[in-house]
Design an enzyme around this catalytic site. Structure first.
Site, mmCIF file in Angstrom:
data_model
loop_
_atom_site.group_PDB
_atom_site.id
_atom_site.type_symbol
_atom_site.label_atom_id
_atom_site.label_comp_id
_atom_site.label_asym_id
_atom_site.label_seq_id
_atom_site.Cartn_x
_atom_site.Cartn_y
_atom_site.Cartn_z
ATOM 1 N N HIS A 50 13.351 -5.307 8.764
ATOM 2 C CA HIS A 50 13.739 -6.256 9.806
ATOM 3 C C HIS A 50 13.214 -5.787 11.139
ATOM 4 C CE1 HIS A 50 16.217 -8.918 12.270
ATOM 5 N NE2 HIS A 50 16.261 -9.660 11.188
ATOM 6 N N GLU B 3 17.753 -11.995 3.555
ATOM 7 C CA GLU B 3 17.087 -12.892 2.616
ATOM 8 C C GLU B 3 17.309 -12.509 1.157
ATOM 9 O OE1 GLU B 3 16.395 -15.307 4.107
ATOM 10 O OE2 GLU B 3 14.835 -15.201 5.621
HETATM 11 N N1 COA Z 1 8.065 -3.759 2.391
HETATM 12 C C1 COA Z 1 7.155 -2.786 2.509
HETATM 13 N N2 COA Z 1 6.766 -2.284 3.695
HETATM 14 C C2 COA Z 1 7.331 -2.797 4.790
HETATM 15 C C3 COA Z 1 8.289 -3.819 4.734
HETATM 16 C C4 COA Z 1 8.661 -4.293 3.470
HETATM 17 N N3 COA Z 1 9.553 -5.256 3.335
HETATM 18 N N4 COA Z 1 8.669 -4.131 5.984
HETATM 19 C C5 COA Z 1 7.963 -3.344 6.814
HETATM 20 N N5 COA Z 1 7.155 -2.541 6.091
HETATM 21 C C6 COA Z 1 6.249 -1.528 6.599
HETATM 22 C C7 COA Z 1 4.942 -2.162 7.058
HETATM 23 O O1 COA Z 1 3.995 -2.213 6.014
HETATM 24 C C8 COA Z 1 4.522 -1.235 8.156
HETATM 25 O O2 COA Z 1 3.955 -0.087 7.590
HETATM 26 P P1 COA Z 1 2.685 0.627 8.277
HETATM 27 O O3 COA Z 1 3.167 1.028 9.639
HETATM 28 O O4 COA Z 1 2.373 1.747 7.360
HETATM 29 O O5 COA Z 1 1.614 -0.426 8.334
HETATM 30 C C9 COA Z 1 5.847 -0.808 8.798
HETATM 31 O O6 COA Z 1 6.835 -0.965 7.780
HETATM 32 C C10 COA Z 1 6.220 -1.644 9.995
HETATM 33 O O7 COA Z 1 6.086 -3.026 9.678
HETATM 34 P P2 COA Z 1 5.927 -4.157 10.786
HETATM 35 O O8 COA Z 1 5.539 -5.447 10.126
HETATM 36 O O9 COA Z 1 5.067 -3.656 11.900
HETATM 37 O O10 COA Z 1 7.387 -4.223 11.357
HETATM 38 P P3 COA Z 1 8.126 -5.501 11.855
HETATM 39 O O11 COA Z 1 9.292 -5.059 12.658
HETATM 40 O O12 COA Z 1 7.193 -6.439 12.522
HETATM 41 O O13 COA Z 1 8.580 -6.134 10.467
HETATM 42 C C11 COA Z 1 9.384 -7.803 9.020
HETATM 43 C C12 COA Z 1 9.645 -6.973 10.281
HETATM 44 C C13 COA Z 1 10.636 -8.581 8.665
HETATM 45 C C14 COA Z 1 8.242 -8.791 9.328
HETATM 46 C C15 COA Z 1 8.983 -6.883 7.842
HETATM 47 O O14 COA Z 1 9.989 -5.930 7.596
HETATM 48 C C16 COA Z 1 8.656 -7.655 6.568
HETATM 49 O O15 COA Z 1 7.520 -8.138 6.430
HETATM 50 N N6 COA Z 1 9.634 -7.784 5.611
HETATM 51 C C17 COA Z 1 9.405 -8.542 4.409
HETATM 52 C C18 COA Z 1 9.613 -10.030 4.679
HETATM 53 C C19 COA Z 1 11.076 -10.385 4.863
HETATM 54 O O16 COA Z 1 11.931 -9.982 4.101
HETATM 55 N N7 COA Z 1 11.304 -11.198 5.896
HETATM 56 C C20 COA Z 1 12.642 -11.680 6.215
HETATM 57 C C21 COA Z 1 13.130 -11.077 7.486
HETATM 58 S S1 COA Z 1 14.831 -11.459 7.775
#
Ligand code: COA
Length: 401
Positions: free
Chosen positions: A280, A338
């Site tokens: 998140h 989710e």
């Molecule tokens: N599975 C695997 N790796 C994950 C992950 C997940 N669900 N969520 C984050 N990461 C990893 C990323 O690959 C990244 O790794 P890196 O630095 O080696 O490239 C790191 O964690 C940071 O991710 P980032 O996308 O920059 O962080 P964010 O704060 O923008 O991410 C989300 C937030 C929600 C977009 C992300 O956690 C995600 O994509 N989750 C899956 C989708 C989901 O469940 N969405 C519903 C949200 S309520």
């Protein structure tokens, strides 16, 4: 309803003192930037805490009806019996779709348009059926009509997509019960209605998430509420925001039995895939909504549901958390809302294609509340970008390039 002047006098308290609200530092994804003041919801990402209009989410979501929760967000207090009855009746009266909305949904169904796209197209037609102007100078009169019609639109589209006639809404049923009824034609049990109310309440508002911010940007330009909701639906559709629960459930089905969880999830992580339902932007602790929905799912599944699926999901969650800690020890990736959304909605017999639209049906109440807050203290939202392009280019005629 809150009137314009009740909020107009609020002074921004942190505009000058918060260094991250300055415009000299590029912050990717606006992470941590405070871009609004709001009384609607508070998230403490480190502690895993969510407060909605003063109530901890775990206190209110399993108890209130969606109508009470919406009234709370829009009025900053719970309704008394008479106010609740009036609000329920007002929403019930607005449920039917105008003919133009049905025409658009039929055209979309003929082309098998994905459900969120159909909802976005259908919601756009609602500017043709605005309620007559009232003395209420807030967005809530128009908002009530919008909120009431979104579930009707989703249910009608789903049935049209399956060559079934839409089912007329029933004004005697609650907002949640009527939604389930319009999908299947069966009046849901109080337990199933309770489960849906709990889900809708849990996701009704969540700070300045991407779709809410989208709605605020649109309303801040002086644009209208339907445009703001249509834009928000577009933002919610993305897999990084509201599109995760379908894939999260598909992962549980793909795993099939607990002994396969580690190999399937490890393979995904080795391919650099994200595990849907985890991680998140704000929470570094467990998303408190996951606990509320896990409890709701457990009650639902114990009551004649597929307990084997519930237990499998629990086991998949534990394995995912262990592997995410191994692959991303620095990021503190935890279960988000989710994952258990998927279980609750599946337990209510909703197909995965309706997960995101059902999220939108709830969040519409939050979007409307935020739009009203923005309107009452409006300043055009217009951040800056840092220029990283070249300078000093000189014009070369096309023949000479
Ligand atoms: N599975 C695997 N790796 C994950 C992950 C997940 N669900 N969520 C984050 N990461 C990893 C990323 O690959 C990244 O790794 P890196 O630095 O080696 O490239 C790191 O964690 C940071 O991710 P980032 O996308 O920059 O962080 P964010 O704060 O923008 O991410 C989300 C937030 C929600 C977009 C992300 O956690 C995600 O994509 N989750 C899956 C989708 C989901 O469940 N969405 C519903 C949200 S309520």
């Amino acid at each position: 309803m809150l009137k314009q002047n009740q909020l107009k006098t609020r002074e921004p308290t942190n505009a000058k003192t918060n260094p991250s609200s300055g415009n000299s530092r590029f912050i990717p994804g606006l992470e941590g930037v405070i871009a609004a003041q709001s009384r609607l919801s508070y998230i403490n990402g480190q502690a895993g805490e969510l407060i909605i209009a003063g109530f901890p989410v775990e206190e209110i979501a399993p108890r209130a009806s969606f109508e009470e929760m919406t009234y709370l967000l829009w009025n900053d207090r719970l309704p008394n019996r008479q106010e609740l009855d009036e609000f329920r009746a007002r929403l019930a009266k607005e449920r039917r779709l105008p003919a133009i909305a049905l025409d658009v949904l039929k055209a979309a169904a003929a082309q098998r348009v994905p459900t969120m796209d159909a909802l976005r197209m259908g919601a756009g037609t609602l500017s043709l059926s605005k309620p007559a102007p009232t003395s209420d100078d807030t967005l809530f009169a128009e908002g009530a009509a919008l909120l009431a019609r979104i579930p009707t639109m989703i249910a009608a589209y789903w049935r049209l997509l399956h060559r079934q006639a839409p089912i007329e809404p029933r004004p005697d049923l609650s907002h949640a019960a009527n939604y389930l009824y319009m999908l299947s034609g069966d009046e849901p049990s109080p337990q199933r209605t309770r489960a849906l109310d709990t889900y809708l309440n849990t996701v009704i508002d969540h700070g300045l998430n991407a779709s809410t911010f989208t709605a605020l940007v649109i309303i801040s330009t002086g644009s209208d509420l339907v445009s703001a909701i249509v834009g928000a639906i577009g933002a919610l559709k993305g897999p990084l925001h509201g599109g995760a629960p379908g894939p999260a459930l598909n992962t549980v089905f793909e795993i099939g039995e607990a002994s396969r969880a580690e190999s399937v999830l490890r393979a995904k992580l080795d391919r650099n895939e994200r595990l849907m339902g985890f991680g998140h932007r704000v929470y570094r602790a467990r998303d408190p909504r996951a606990d509320v929905l896990a409890a709701a799912a457990e009650r639902l599944y114990q009551n004649g549901g597929d307990m084997a699926l519930y237990n499998l999901a629990k086991s998949v969650e534990q394995t995912a958390l262990r592997l995410l800690a191994e692959y991303h020890p620095e990021r503190k990736l935890q279960t988000n809302v989710e994952f258990y959304t998927a279980l609750v909605l599946h337990g209510l017999a909703l197909p995965t294609d309706l997960f995101s639209p059902t999220f939108a049906a709830s969040r519409t109440a939050g979007w409307i509340a935020h739009c009203e807050e923005q309107r009452e203290q409006n300043k055009l939202i217009r951040p800056s970008s840092e220029y990283i392009g070249v300078r000093g280019r000189r014009w070369v005629p096309v023949e000479a390039r």
